[in-house]
Design an enzyme around this catalytic site. Structure first.
Site, PDB file in Angstrom:
ATOM      1  N   VAL A  11       0.836  -1.203   0.000  1.00 34.98           N
ATOM      2  CA  VAL A  11       0.000   0.000   0.000  1.00 34.98           C
ATOM      3  C   VAL A  11       0.874   1.257   0.000  1.00 34.98           C
ATOM      4  CG1 VAL A  11      -1.728   1.321   1.294  1.00 34.98           C
ATOM      5  CG2 VAL A  11      -1.924  -1.168   1.134  1.00 34.98           C
ATOM      6  N   THR A 120      -5.601  -0.510   6.617  1.00 34.63           N
ATOM      7  CA  THR A 120      -6.933  -0.997   6.976  1.00 34.63           C
ATOM      8  C   THR A 120      -6.976  -1.199   8.485  1.00 34.63           C
ATOM      9  OG1 THR A 120      -7.084  -2.097   4.866  1.00 34.63           O
ATOM     10  CG2 THR A 120      -8.567  -2.870   6.593  1.00 34.63           C
ATOM     11  N   ASN A 229     -14.738  -4.916   1.920  1.00 32.39           N
ATOM     12  CA  ASN A 229     -14.045  -6.193   1.717  1.00 32.39           C
ATOM     13  C   ASN A 229     -14.920  -7.358   2.140  1.00 32.39           C
ATOM     14  OD1 ASN A 229     -11.843  -5.214   0.509  1.00 32.39           O
ATOM     15  ND2 ASN A 229     -10.390  -5.735   2.124  1.00 32.39           N
ATOM     16  N   CYS A 281      -5.624  -9.536   2.393  1.00 33.13           N
ATOM     17  CA  CYS A 281      -6.698  -8.633   2.828  1.00 33.13           C
ATOM     18  C   CYS A 281      -7.971  -9.350   3.238  1.00 33.13           C
ATOM     19  CB  CYS A 281      -6.988  -7.636   1.728  1.00 33.13           C
ATOM     20  SG  CYS A 281      -5.580  -6.577   1.452  1.00 33.13           S
ATOM     21  N   LYS A 284      -7.873 -11.583   6.430  1.00 37.37           N
ATOM     22  CA  LYS A 284      -7.536 -10.781   7.623  1.00 37.37           C
ATOM     23  C   LYS A 284      -8.654  -9.794   7.930  1.00 37.37           C
ATOM     24  CE  LYS A 284      -4.598  -7.322   6.713  1.00 37.37           C
ATOM     25  NZ  LYS A 284      -5.209  -6.028   7.000  1.00 37.37           N
ATOM     26  N   ARG A 348       0.493 -14.884   0.183  1.00 38.25           N
ATOM     27  CA  ARG A 348      -0.131 -14.846   1.519  1.00 38.25           C
ATOM     28  C   ARG A 348      -1.552 -15.400   1.458  1.00 38.25           C
ATOM     29  NH1 ARG A 348       1.277  -8.712   3.128  1.00 38.25           N
ATOM     30  NH2 ARG A 348       1.027  -8.489   0.871  1.00 38.25           N
TER      31      ARG A 348
HETATM   32  C1  UDX Z   1      -8.924  -7.023  -2.263  1.00 42.56           C
HETATM   33  C2  UDX Z   1      -9.988  -6.009  -2.636  1.00 42.56           C
HETATM   34  O1  UDX Z   1     -10.452  -6.291  -3.958  1.00 42.56           O
HETATM   35  C3  UDX Z   1      -9.392  -4.599  -2.612  1.00 42.56           C
HETATM   36  O2  UDX Z   1     -10.389  -3.658  -2.889  1.00 42.56           O
HETATM   37  C4  UDX Z   1      -8.836  -4.344  -1.214  1.00 42.56           C
HETATM   38  O3  UDX Z   1      -8.248  -3.067  -1.131  1.00 42.56           O
HETATM   39  C5  UDX Z   1      -7.786  -5.388  -0.896  1.00 42.56           C
HETATM   40  O4  UDX Z   1      -8.341  -6.712  -0.981  1.00 42.56           O
HETATM   41  P1  UDX Z   1      -6.884  -8.237  -3.389  1.00 42.56           P
HETATM   42  O5  UDX Z   1      -6.979  -9.102  -2.170  1.00 42.56           O
HETATM   43  O6  UDX Z   1      -5.571  -7.655  -3.752  1.00 42.56           O
HETATM   44  O7  UDX Z   1      -7.915  -6.962  -3.236  1.00 42.56           O
HETATM   45  O8  UDX Z   1      -7.355  -9.083  -4.654  1.00 42.56           O
HETATM   46  P2  UDX Z   1      -8.787  -9.438  -5.276  1.00 42.56           P
HETATM   47  O9  UDX Z   1      -8.698  -9.189  -6.719  1.00 42.56           O
HETATM   48  O10 UDX Z   1      -9.860  -8.764  -4.519  1.00 42.56           O
HETATM   49  O11 UDX Z   1      -8.888 -11.032  -5.041  1.00 42.56           O
HETATM   50  C6  UDX Z   1      -8.958 -11.508  -3.734  1.00 42.56           C
HETATM   51  C7  UDX Z   1      -9.118 -13.022  -3.796  1.00 42.56           C
HETATM   52  O12 UDX Z   1     -10.427 -13.347  -4.259  1.00 42.56           O
HETATM   53  C8  UDX Z   1      -8.142 -13.724  -4.738  1.00 42.56           C
HETATM   54  O13 UDX Z   1      -7.704 -14.919  -4.133  1.00 42.56           O
HETATM   55  C9  UDX Z   1      -8.987 -14.018  -5.968  1.00 42.56           C
HETATM   56  O14 UDX Z   1      -8.538 -15.180  -6.650  1.00 42.56           O
HETATM   57  C10 UDX Z   1     -10.349 -14.270  -5.338  1.00 42.56           C
HETATM   58  N1  UDX Z   1     -11.474 -14.004  -6.223  1.00 42.56           N
HETATM   59  C11 UDX Z   1     -11.675 -12.747  -6.687  1.00 42.56           C
HETATM   60  C12 UDX Z   1     -12.355 -15.047  -6.523  1.00 42.56           C
HETATM   61  O15 UDX Z   1     -12.166 -16.183  -6.089  1.00 42.56           O
HETATM   62  N2  UDX Z   1     -13.434 -14.785  -7.297  1.00 42.56           N
HETATM   63  C13 UDX Z   1     -13.669 -13.530  -7.797  1.00 42.56           C
HETATM   64  O16 UDX Z   1     -14.645 -13.358  -8.506  1.00 42.56           O
HETATM   65  C14 UDX Z   1     -12.760 -12.481  -7.482  1.00 42.56           C
END
Ligand code: UDX
Length: 471
Positions: A11, A120, A229, A281, A284, A348
């Site tokens: 971040v 966060t 989230n 994210c 957690k 992670r």
């Molecule tokens: C997330 C939030 O999207 C973001 O707004 C916040 O600031 C941080 O956490 P991030 O964790 O980086 O972002 O990735 P993201 O694209 O949200 O995916 C999170 C997890 O969900 C991944 O493991 C992804 O594979 C999974 N996912 C995502 C799914 O299984 N299905 C989906 O449709 C979307």
């Protein structure tokens, strides 16, 4: 404006680089001298699209690196706290880094500035930061604490920063609001998007105007982050639960998702079924939100179910692998994907990595490939796991090939080449990257999430009892 960003992780580094690109003077502060030295010498320690370009563009001019937080605070109008808030054993957010940074900032406050919590954090944290800074001697007339949660997704964090759906700012006074409006002015005025060297506009933001700046109280802003989230994770667990029902009745979850996602109140995004969500994210933040709710007297059991479905999704996939291979011990599995999602090197809470660890416990041989996460995975996985140079090397002589992370390149494999290298033409896709009929046409028995298996003739024949036994 002159700003300081404290913490140079996913971040902090993206936030500092982007504010530099918006035209502000940024000092990026970290107490890890090695990291500061690496950043100053031009290294980019995280895998984020456009981050190397931004740092190369502004390093040494608009963006400087320092280990001296008090000096950086003294020289800045805005100090953004972007340090880690990892989960403790009990699931609460560990705010000890935030507290130690707040203490240090206190010594640098001699004239009015806004201290911003970017990490966060649970609701009430801004009040605690204010208390800590005052306790350590700062004059309350010389600072205010604001909340400015980030909505950055790993892998697309720079784009998410300059093309946000909205900017949320929690403040307790008009004076602090004015400072935050000036900070984000280059975006909310639209000026940034007129620049020739602006970060390219993504498809999802095409045709949209400048982002709205939403001003709320600090508590509301802190809750917006956790609620966002939690809602996104709930969407994922919802479609994963529907996928399990589809498997039970023989429906197709992608069709169901399209059918419900075309309702403008639901929308199709964030409803991709698979082996579940991971990352630093969602897991957690859900536990932190649940803890915050409980502390405030509300038993948010819905979140427990979101977490349970997510765990169950991985176990279901492991059972599917076992049901297809009959026995797992000694079986050679090609594994595509170790990162928690495509486009990042971060492992992670990666469902892919957790699954690989479970398969190893079952006695499988694993040969894994990931475009970016293998180095990090090597530090976590036991010796004996093989790492391949590409997808086809991972698939060589495999009893089955598992797709566990949604990297673009895994969705466009040369299926003829793949068929030539595997031992058996069996693919188990944990991210639904392929159309089952295409896999069948290319000679594979293909199993995915929430859709009927596509079985080649001989596998179908072997699966059915012999006619004479039936007679
Ligand atoms: C997330 C939030 O999207 C973001 O707004 C916040 O600031 C941080 O956490 P991030 O964790 O980086 O972002 O990735 P993201 O694209 O949200 O995916 C999170 C997890 O969900 C991944 O493991 C992804 O594979 C999974 N996912 C995502 C799914 O299984 N299905 C989906 O449709 C979307």
């Amino acid at each position: 404006m002159r700003i300081a960003v404290v913490g140079s992780g996913y971040v902090g580094l993206v936030t500092g680089a982007c504010f530099g690109d918006l035209g502000h003077e940024v000092v990026l502060v970290d107490n890890d001298a090695k990291r500061i030295a690496a950043l100053s010498s031009g290294e980019v320690p995280i895998h984020e699209q456009f981050l190397p370009e931004l740092l190369a563009r502004h390093r040494g001019e608009r963006i400087r690196f320092s280990g001296d937080l008090q000096a950086a605070t003294r020289a800045s109008e805005v100090v953004l706290i972007a340090v880690g808030t990892p989960a403790t054993e009990s699931g609460d957010a560990d705010l000890s880094y935030v507290e130690s940074v707040a203490r240090e900032i206190s010594g640098g406050i001699e004239e009015y500035k806004v201290v911003v919590e970017k990490s966060t954090v649970p609701v009430y944290t801004s009040q605690w930061i204010r208390t800590i800074i005052m306790r350590d001697g700062a004059d309350p007339a010389h600072f205010e604490v604001a909340s400015n949660p980030e909505f950055l997704r790993e892998g697309t964090a720079v784009t998410d920063f300059v093309y946000p759906d909205r900017i949320v700012v929690g403040v307790e006074s008009e004076r602090a609001a004015a400072v935050m409006r000036e900070l984000y002015g280059p975006l909310t005025s639209g000026w940034y998007y007129g620049r020739a060297d602006a970060i390219p506009r993504p498809e999802a933001a095409s045709g949209k105007g400048p982002p709205r700046l939403i001003i709320t109280s600090t508590k509301s802003a802190e809750l917006i982050k956790h609620a966002s989230n939690a809602y996104l994770a709930m969407k994922i667990s919802f479609i994963n639960a529907v996928a399990s029902i589809c498997e039970a009745v023989g429906a197709n979850v992608e069709q169901v998702r399209d059918g419900i996602g075309t309702d403008s109140r639901i929308g199709p995004r964030f409803m991709n079924p698979g082996i579940g969500y991971g990352g630093s994210c969602f897991p957690k933040d859900l536990m932190a939100f649940r803890a915050v709710a409980k502390e405030s007297g509300y038993d948010f059991r819905l979140l427990e179910e979101v977490i349970r479905i997510n765990e169950e999704q991985r176990h279901r996939f492991l059972r599917k692998v076992r049901s297809v291979l009959w026995t797992l011990r000694g079986k050679r599995l090609g594994v595509l994907g170790l990162a928690f999602k495509g486009g990042t090197d971060d492992i992670r809470e990666s469902p892919a990595l957790l699954l690989v660890q479970e398969l190893l416990r079952e006695g499988c041989q694993v040969c894994a490939y990931d475009p970016a996460a293998m180095e990090r995975a090597k530090g976590v996985l036991p010796a004996g796991v093989e790492f391949a140079a590409d997808a086809y090397a991972a698939a060589k002589d495999a009893d089955a090939l598992l797709i566990l992370t949604d990297w673009e390149e895994f969705a466009t494999l040369d299926l003829e080449h793949l068929l030539a290298v595997v031992k058996y033409p069996i693919v188990l896709d944990g991210r639904n990257l392929y159309d089952p009929t295409v896999m069948l046409e290319n000679g594979f028995s293909y199993y995915s999430v929430g859709r009927p298996a596509a079985l080649t003739e001989e596998v179908r024949a072997r699966a059915l009892p012999r006619k004479r036994e039936r007679a």
